[in-house]
Scaffold this motif. Structure first.
Motif, PDB file in Angstrom:
ATOM      1  N   ARG A 233       0.847  -1.205   0.000  1.00 23.67           N
ATOM      2  CA  ARG A 233       0.000   0.000   0.000  1.00 23.67           C
ATOM      3  C   ARG A 233       0.881   1.254   0.000  1.00 23.67           C
ATOM      4  NH1 ARG A 233      -5.516  -0.185   1.365  1.00 23.67           N
ATOM      5  NH2 ARG A 233      -6.305  -2.306   1.671  1.00 23.67           N
ATOM      6  N   LYS A 234       1.954   1.207   0.767  1.00 22.29           N
ATOM      7  CA  LYS A 234       2.891   2.330   0.787  1.00 22.29           C
ATOM      8  C   LYS A 234       3.536   2.514  -0.580  1.00 22.29           C
ATOM      9  CE  LYS A 234       7.036   3.994   3.162  1.00 22.29           C
ATOM     10  NZ  LYS A 234       8.113   3.647   4.145  1.00 22.29           N
ATOM     11  N   ALA A 235       3.906   1.405  -1.227  1.00 20.35           N
ATOM     12  CA  ALA A 235       4.517   1.479  -2.557  1.00 20.35           C
ATOM     13  C   ALA A 235       3.548   2.081  -3.576  1.00 20.35           C
ATOM     14  CB  ALA A 235       4.967   0.101  -3.006  1.00 20.35           C
ATOM     15  N   ILE A 236       2.279   1.727  -3.469  1.00 23.00           N
ATOM     16  CA  ILE A 236       1.257   2.296  -4.360  1.00 23.00           C
ATOM     17  C   ILE A 236       1.173   3.806  -4.158  1.00 23.00           C
ATOM     18  CG2 ILE A 236      -1.236   2.394  -4.787  1.00 23.00           C
ATOM     19  CD1 ILE A 236      -1.194  -0.694  -4.040  1.00 23.00           C
ATOM     20  N   ASP A 237       1.162   4.228  -2.910  1.00 23.86           N
ATOM     21  CA  ASP A 237       1.126   5.666  -2.619  1.00 23.86           C
ATOM     22  C   ASP A 237       2.360   6.370  -3.182  1.00 23.86           C
ATOM     23  OD1 ASP A 237      -1.245   5.258  -1.242  1.00 23.86           O
ATOM     24  OD2 ASP A 237      -0.277   5.224   0.734  1.00 23.86           O
ATOM     25  N   GLU A 238       3.510   5.723  -3.088  1.00 24.93           N
ATOM     26  CA  GLU A 238       4.744   6.312  -3.612  1.00 24.93           C
ATOM     27  C   GLU A 238       4.680   6.442  -5.130  1.00 24.93           C
ATOM     28  OE1 GLU A 238       7.700   3.659  -2.131  1.00 24.93           O
ATOM     29  OE2 GLU A 238       7.434   4.299  -0.048  1.00 24.93           O
ATOM     30  N   ALA A 239       4.184   5.411  -5.797  1.00 21.69           N
ATOM     31  CA  ALA A 239       4.051   5.478  -7.255  1.00 21.69           C
ATOM     32  C   ALA A 239       3.157   6.641  -7.663  1.00 21.69           C
ATOM     33  CB  ALA A 239       3.498   4.153  -7.792  1.00 21.69           C
ATOM     34  N   ALA A 240       2.026   6.778  -6.987  1.00 18.76           N
ATOM     35  CA  ALA A 240       1.115   7.874  -7.302  1.00 18.76           C
ATOM     36  C   ALA A 240       1.781   9.226  -7.078  1.00 18.76           C
ATOM     37  CB  ALA A 240      -0.156   7.749  -6.465  1.00 18.76           C
ATOM     38  N   ALA A 241       2.530   9.355  -5.997  1.00 19.75           N
ATOM     39  CA  ALA A 241       3.207  10.620  -5.703  1.00 19.75           C
ATOM     40  C   ALA A 241       4.262  10.959  -6.746  1.00 19.75           C
ATOM     41  CB  ALA A 241       3.842  10.563  -4.310  1.00 19.75           C
ATOM     42  N   LEU A 242       4.885   9.940  -7.325  1.00 18.17           N
ATOM     43  CA  LEU A 242       5.915  10.154  -8.341  1.00 18.17           C
ATOM     44  C   LEU A 242       5.318  10.382  -9.729  1.00 18.17           C
ATOM     45  CD1 LEU A 242       8.408   7.406  -7.163  1.00 18.17           C
ATOM     46  CD2 LEU A 242       8.840   9.874  -7.130  1.00 18.17           C
ATOM     47  N   GLY A 243       4.017  10.208  -9.858  1.00 14.41           N
ATOM     48  CA  GLY A 243       3.355  10.457 -11.122  1.00 14.41           C
ATOM     49  C   GLY A 243       3.422   9.313 -12.102  1.00 14.41           C
ATOM     50  N   THR A 244       3.744   8.107 -11.617  1.00 18.24           N
ATOM     51  CA  THR A 244       3.741   6.956 -12.513  1.00 18.24           C
ATOM     52  C   THR A 244       2.501   6.107 -12.269  1.00 18.24           C
ATOM     53  OG1 THR A 244       4.917   4.981 -13.257  1.00 18.24           O
ATOM     54  CG2 THR A 244       5.129   5.534 -10.924  1.00 18.24           C
ATOM     55  N   SER A 245       2.008   5.490 -13.320  1.00 22.08           N
ATOM     56  CA  SER A 245       0.827   4.639 -13.204  1.00 22.08           C
ATOM     57  C   SER A 245       1.190   3.172 -13.085  1.00 22.08           C
ATOM     58  CB  SER A 245      -0.076   4.825 -14.433  1.00 22.08           C
ATOM     59  OG  SER A 245       0.626   4.461 -15.618  1.00 22.08           O
ATOM     60  N   ILE A 246       2.497   2.846 -12.994  1.00 22.72           N
ATOM     61  CA  ILE A 246       2.937   1.448 -12.990  1.00 22.72           C
ATOM     62  C   ILE A 246       3.762   1.146 -11.747  1.00 22.72           C
ATOM     63  CG2 ILE A 246       4.210  -0.339 -14.228  1.00 22.72           C
ATOM     64  CD1 ILE A 246       1.740   0.713 -15.718  1.00 22.72           C
TER      65      ILE A 246
ATOM     66  N   ALA B 270      -5.034   0.207  -5.474  1.00 22.52           N
ATOM     67  CA  ALA B 270      -4.116   0.757  -6.469  1.00 22.52           C
ATOM     68  C   ALA B 270      -4.885   1.503  -7.559  1.00 22.52           C
ATOM     69  CB  ALA B 270      -3.276  -0.361  -7.073  1.00 22.52           C
ATOM     70  N   ALA B 271      -5.951   0.890  -8.062  1.00 19.15           N
ATOM     71  CA  ALA B 271      -6.721   1.528  -9.125  1.00 19.15           C
ATOM     72  C   ALA B 271      -7.292   2.871  -8.675  1.00 19.15           C
ATOM     73  CB  ALA B 271      -7.838   0.598  -9.589  1.00 19.15           C
ATOM     74  N   ALA B 272      -7.688   2.947  -7.416  1.00 19.96           N
ATOM     75  CA  ALA B 272      -8.216   4.205  -6.899  1.00 19.96           C
ATOM     76  C   ALA B 272      -7.158   5.295  -6.876  1.00 19.96           C
ATOM     77  CB  ALA B 272      -8.779   3.988  -5.493  1.00 19.96           C
ATOM     78  N   GLN B 273      -5.891   4.893  -6.819  1.00 18.46           N
ATOM     79  CA  GLN B 273      -4.777   5.851  -6.843  1.00 18.46           C
ATOM     80  C   GLN B 273      -4.271   6.093  -8.272  1.00 18.46           C
ATOM     81  OE1 GLN B 273      -3.857   7.243  -3.900  1.00 18.46           O
ATOM     82  NE2 GLN B 273      -5.481   6.002  -2.999  1.00 18.46           N
ATOM     83  N   GLY B 274      -4.906   5.451  -9.252  1.00 21.83           N
ATOM     84  CA  GLY B 274      -4.451   5.591 -10.631  1.00 21.83           C
ATOM     85  C   GLY B 274      -3.216   4.779 -10.941  1.00 21.83           C
TER      86      GLY B 274
END
Length: 266
Positions: free
Chosen positions: A77-90, A123-127
């Motif tokens: 969940r933390k990794a998903i939040d980090e991806a969203a913060a970095l602007g990546t969808s993957i 994850a999908a909710a975070q894009g």
């Protein structure tokens, strides 16, 4: 010629985040794949701002997964939040190996599915799309119980396409006699395509057995053409774990990446 090229940070571990961003900008590389460790060392928000200010697109974040760990769900969940913060969808998932003391590989694979089922809606909710990466079978015990692209795709297809895709990494899948059929089957599910070469003899510690494109035996252009034939037109990440490359000046490495990518991948 390099519009799809993305430099994965693992290729230039001799650079910290500011040096990596600066080196990519100097070389005209506009897309990058990032790793959680160096991002944490520099700071998540600082890294995101640095990349944005340099005009860099973050094509993926490595890695989530390792679902046998006790804190796997919270960490992912933390990794998903980090991806969203970095602007990546993957967010690339390396599933992890067997739990300590276990030989139940079927159970470990089911745990991967169950864990993704818990994480995918979040994850999908975070894009963010979760991208299952199969690793070469030699890593099944300790790093990844998902060993083929077909296995990864079987898991991904249990979920909506916007939630779960697959990562196609030439280093891990080139050997599979069914790989081209699997790539064709993955149409619409390939979220990231990663390239490097398989060099022999493998060095002590097979993790570092990746080579610069053209230095090994993988049919890189053929694999790239097969991936493109599925309709995938996204980034092509160069991800190389190799001590001799890490010991070389970063600018020289980037120049070699660009040259060998153009010569052997396109």
């Amino acid at each position: 010629m390099t519009s799809r090229l993305s430099l994965n940070q693992a290729t230039t571990t001799q650079w910290d985040i500011p040096s990596f961003v600066d080196g990519c900008a100097r070389a005209g590389v506009t897309q990058v794949g990032l790793w959680r460790g160096p991002v944490a060392d520099h700071g998540l928000e600082k890294t995101a701002k640095l990349a944005r200010d340099a005009g860099l697109t973050v094509t993926s974040l490595c890695r989530g997964g390792f679902f046998a760990d006790a804190d796997a769900i919270a960490d992912n969940r933390k990794a998903i939040d980090e991806a969203a913060a970095l602007g990546t969808s993957i967010l690339v998932l390396v599933s992890g190996g067997l739990p300590p003391g276990s030989s139940d590989i079927d159970g470990a694979r089911q745990n991967v599915i169950d864990s993704i089922a818990e994480l995918a809606p979040y994850a999908a909710a975070q894009g963010v799309q979760l991208s299952i990466e199969p690793l070469h079978p030699m890593f099944a015990a300790d790093r990844c119980v998902v060993s083929t692209l077909d296995q990864a795709l079987d898991m991904a297809l249990l979920f909506p396409a916007n939630q779960v895709g697959v990562c196609v990494d030439t280093y891990h899948i080139w050997w599979d006699p069914g790989v081209y059929q699997a790539i064709a089957r993955a149409a619409g599910r390939i979220s990231i395509f990663q390239v490097c070469d398989w060099i022999t003899p493998l060095p002590e510690g097979v993790l570092l057995g990746r080579g610069m494109m053209g230095d090994g035996c993988i049919e890189l252009r053929r694999l790239r053409a097969a991936v493109d034939a599925t309709g995938y037109a996204g980034p092509i990440e160069v991800e190389i774990f190799n001590q001799s490359i890490w010991d070389s000046p970063g600018d020289e490495v980037v120049d070699r990446v660009i040259g060998t990518y153009q010569e052997h991948v396109l």
